[in-house]
Design a protein around this motif. Sequence first.
Motif, PDB file in Angstrom:
ATOM      1  N   THR A  35       0.833  -1.209   0.000  1.00 32.01           N
ATOM      2  CA  THR A  35       0.000   0.000   0.000  1.00 32.01           C
ATOM      3  C   THR A  35       0.868   1.260   0.000  1.00 32.01           C
ATOM      4  N   THR A  36       1.992   1.226   0.704  1.00 36.44           N
ATOM      5  CA  THR A  36       2.870   2.398   0.703  1.00 36.44           C
ATOM      6  C   THR A  36       3.643   2.522  -0.604  1.00 36.44           C
ATOM      7  N   SER A  37       3.632   1.485  -1.428  1.00 38.73           N
ATOM      8  CA  SER A  37       4.253   1.558  -2.759  1.00 38.73           C
ATOM      9  C   SER A  37       3.321   2.208  -3.774  1.00 38.73           C
ATOM     10  N   LEU A  38       2.098   2.508  -3.331  1.00 40.53           N
ATOM     11  CA  LEU A  38       1.108   3.148  -4.199  1.00 40.53           C
ATOM     12  C   LEU A  38       0.637   4.450  -3.562  1.00 40.53           C
ATOM     13  N   PRO A  39       1.558   5.374  -3.283  1.00 42.41           N
ATOM     14  CA  PRO A  39       1.193   6.587  -2.543  1.00 42.41           C
ATOM     15  C   PRO A  39       0.229   7.498  -3.280  1.00 42.41           C
ATOM     16  N   ASN A  40       0.184   7.415  -4.609  1.00 48.74           N
ATOM     17  CA  ASN A  40      -0.663   8.308  -5.386  1.00 48.74           C
ATOM     18  C   ASN A  40      -2.079   7.776  -5.597  1.00 48.74           C
ATOM     19  N   ILE A  41      -2.289   6.496  -5.308  1.00 46.79           N
ATOM     20  CA  ILE A  41      -3.616   5.901  -5.498  1.00 46.79           C
ATOM     21  C   ILE A  41      -4.452   6.150  -4.240  1.00 46.79           C
ATOM     22  N   PRO A  42      -5.595   6.824  -4.353  1.00 45.53           N
ATOM     23  CA  PRO A  42      -6.459   7.053  -3.183  1.00 45.53           C
ATOM     24  C   PRO A  42      -6.810   5.731  -2.494  1.00 45.53           C
ATOM     25  N   ARG A  43      -6.914   5.777  -1.177  1.00 44.69           N
ATOM     26  CA  ARG A  43      -7.064   4.547  -0.387  1.00 44.69           C
ATOM     27  C   ARG A  43      -8.347   3.783  -0.694  1.00 44.69           C
ATOM     28  N   PHE A  44      -9.467   4.497  -0.816  1.00 42.75           N
ATOM     29  CA  PHE A  44     -10.719   3.788  -1.093  1.00 42.75           C
ATOM     30  C   PHE A  44     -10.766   3.276  -2.525  1.00 42.75           C
ATOM     31  N   GLN A  45     -10.068   3.950  -3.423  1.00 40.65           N
ATOM     32  CA  GLN A  45      -9.936   3.421  -4.771  1.00 40.65           C
ATOM     33  C   GLN A  45      -9.141   2.122  -4.744  1.00 40.65           C
ATOM     34  N   LEU A  46      -8.137   2.070  -3.873  1.00 39.74           N
ATOM     35  CA  LEU A  46      -7.335   0.860  -3.732  1.00 39.74           C
ATOM     36  C   LEU A  46      -8.172  -0.284  -3.175  1.00 39.74           C
ATOM     37  N   LEU A  47      -9.022   0.030  -2.195  1.00 41.58           N
ATOM     38  CA  LEU A  47      -9.938  -0.984  -1.662  1.00 41.58           C
ATOM     39  C   LEU A  47     -10.894  -1.471  -2.746  1.00 41.58           C
ATOM     40  N   TRP A  48     -11.410  -0.534  -3.528  1.00 40.38           N
ATOM     41  CA  TRP A  48     -12.323  -0.867  -4.618  1.00 40.38           C
ATOM     42  C   TRP A  48     -11.650  -1.802  -5.617  1.00 40.38           C
ATOM     43  N   PHE A  49     -10.461  -1.449  -6.062  1.00 38.75           N
ATOM     44  CA  PHE A  49      -9.734  -2.261  -7.037  1.00 38.75           C
ATOM     45  C   PHE A  49      -9.365  -3.629  -6.462  1.00 38.75           C
ATOM     46  N   GLY A  50      -8.783  -3.622  -5.246  1.00 35.80           N
ATOM     47  CA  GLY A  50      -8.287  -4.870  -4.666  1.00 35.80           C
ATOM     48  C   GLY A  50      -9.385  -5.882  -4.398  1.00 35.80           C
ATOM     49  N   PHE A  51     -10.450  -5.457  -3.699  1.00 35.93           N
ATOM     50  CA  PHE A  51     -11.524  -6.391  -3.373  1.00 35.93           C
ATOM     51  C   PHE A  51     -12.385  -6.699  -4.591  1.00 35.93           C
ATOM     52  N   GLY A  52     -12.451  -5.755  -5.531  1.00 38.16           N
ATOM     53  CA  GLY A  52     -13.165  -6.036  -6.774  1.00 38.16           C
ATOM     54  C   GLY A  52     -12.478  -7.130  -7.569  1.00 38.16           C
ATOM     55  N   GLU A  53     -11.151  -7.054  -7.620  1.00 37.17           N
ATOM     56  CA  GLU A  53     -10.388  -8.103  -8.298  1.00 37.17           C
ATOM     57  C   GLU A  53     -10.582  -9.453  -7.620  1.00 37.17           C
ATOM     58  N   ALA A  54     -10.539  -9.453  -6.269  1.00 36.99           N
ATOM     59  CA  ALA A  54     -10.741 -10.692  -5.522  1.00 36.99           C
ATOM     60  C   ALA A  54     -12.126 -11.277  -5.812  1.00 36.99           C
ATOM     61  N   PHE A  55     -13.146 -10.402  -5.906  1.00 33.99           N
ATOM     62  CA  PHE A  55     -14.503 -10.855  -6.194  1.00 33.99           C
ATOM     63  C   PHE A  55     -14.610 -11.464  -7.594  1.00 33.99           C
ATOM     64  N   ILE A  56     -14.019 -10.814  -8.585  1.00 36.88           N
ATOM     65  CA  ILE A  56     -14.105 -11.307  -9.962  1.00 36.88           C
ATOM     66  C   ILE A  56     -13.405 -12.658 -10.102  1.00 36.88           C
ATOM     67  N   ILE A  57     -12.181 -12.744  -9.597  1.00 40.74           N
ATOM     68  CA  ILE A  57     -11.429 -14.007  -9.705  1.00 40.74           C
ATOM     69  C   ILE A  57     -12.121 -15.113  -8.917  1.00 40.74           C
ATOM     70  N   GLY A  58     -12.559 -14.765  -7.687  1.00 41.35           N
ATOM     71  CA  GLY A  58     -13.229 -15.761  -6.852  1.00 41.35           C
ATOM     72  C   GLY A  58     -14.526 -16.243  -7.461  1.00 41.35           C
TER      73      GLY A  58
END
Length: 301
Positions: A35-58
Motif C-alpha cells: 500500500t505504501t508503494s502506491l502513494p498516489n492511489i487514493p485509499r478507497f480506490q485501492l480498496l475498490w480495485f483490490g476487493f473487486g479483483e478478488a470478487f471477480i477471480i473468486g
Amino acid sequence: MSIAQQVSNGKSKVLIATASGLLTILLWSSLAVMTTSLPNIPRFQLLWFGFGEAFIIGSIILAITGRLREMAQPFAPWFTAFCGIFFFHLFYFVGLNFAPPAKVTLLSYLWPTMLVVCIAFLSTKQFHIAYILGAIMGLIGTIFLMPADHGAALTSGNLIGYLLGILCAIVWTIYSLVNRRYASVPTGMMIGVCGGISLVAMGIHFAFEPTILPQNFKEILTILCLGCGPMGIAFLAWDYATKNANLSLMGSLSYLAPLLSTLWLVLAGKAPATMGLLIAVLLIVGGAVVATYPLQKKRNS
C-alpha cells in the motif's frame, strides 16, 4: 466411518486450517509495503480495485466448480465478515495517512495478544498472571512506537494514526472471535463479502476522492498482487483457519506478521531500522509468547 478415521480426519482438518492461517499471516505481512508503494492511489480506490479483483477471480473459480450459491448465506455471518474486514481496512488505510506506516502496522498487530488473552479468559475461569503480563508487554512495546522519529514533536495527526491502528486491532480481535460461531458457513461466502466491500469502497471513493489510475506496470502489478493476496486469498484462508484451527495457536503465530511486515518496510526503505522499532517488536512478540504459556502448559499436562 470408524472412530479412528474420524479422529484422523479431524487432525488433518486442523492441520490444513493451521497451514491456511500461516498462509494468511505471510500474505498480510506484505500489505503495508504494497500500500505504501502506491502513494498516489487514493485509499478507497485501492480498496475498490483490490476487493473487486478478488470478487471477480473468486466468482470465476466458484462458477467453474459449481459453488456460486456459497456466496448467498444468512445475514449474521455475512454482516460479521463484512464489518470485520471493511472497518479494519478503513481504520488501517486512514491511519497510514496520519502516522508512519511501520508504527500504525505494529499497533494494528496488537490483535494477536488481544485474541490470545480473550480466548484464555473465555476458555477457562481460572485467572493466570501470564495473561496480564503478556498484555502489559504488548502495551510497553507500543509505547516505544509513540515518539515521532528523529526527536520530532508528537503531533495530533500522529496520535490519530496511532488510535486508528489500535482500533484495527480491536476490530480484528472481535471479528476473529465471533467468526468461530459460523463454522458451518462455507468459505465461498467470503467472495461475496469481497464484492460487497468493493461496492461500498467504490461509492466512498467517488464521493470523496479523485480517481487516479496506475501510472506504470509496477503499480498495475502491485494492485493485482493486492487483489490476489492480502485482499483476496488471505481472507478466505483466515476464514477457514478461525473456524477450524486452534485460535490460541493462531494468535501466537500471528506475531510473525509484524516481524515480516516491518522487515519488508525496512528493506523497501519506507521505515528506519531503529533500535526503538526493534525493541517494540521484541516486546510485542514476547507478550504473545508469555500470554500463551498457560495454554501451552495445559496442553502438555
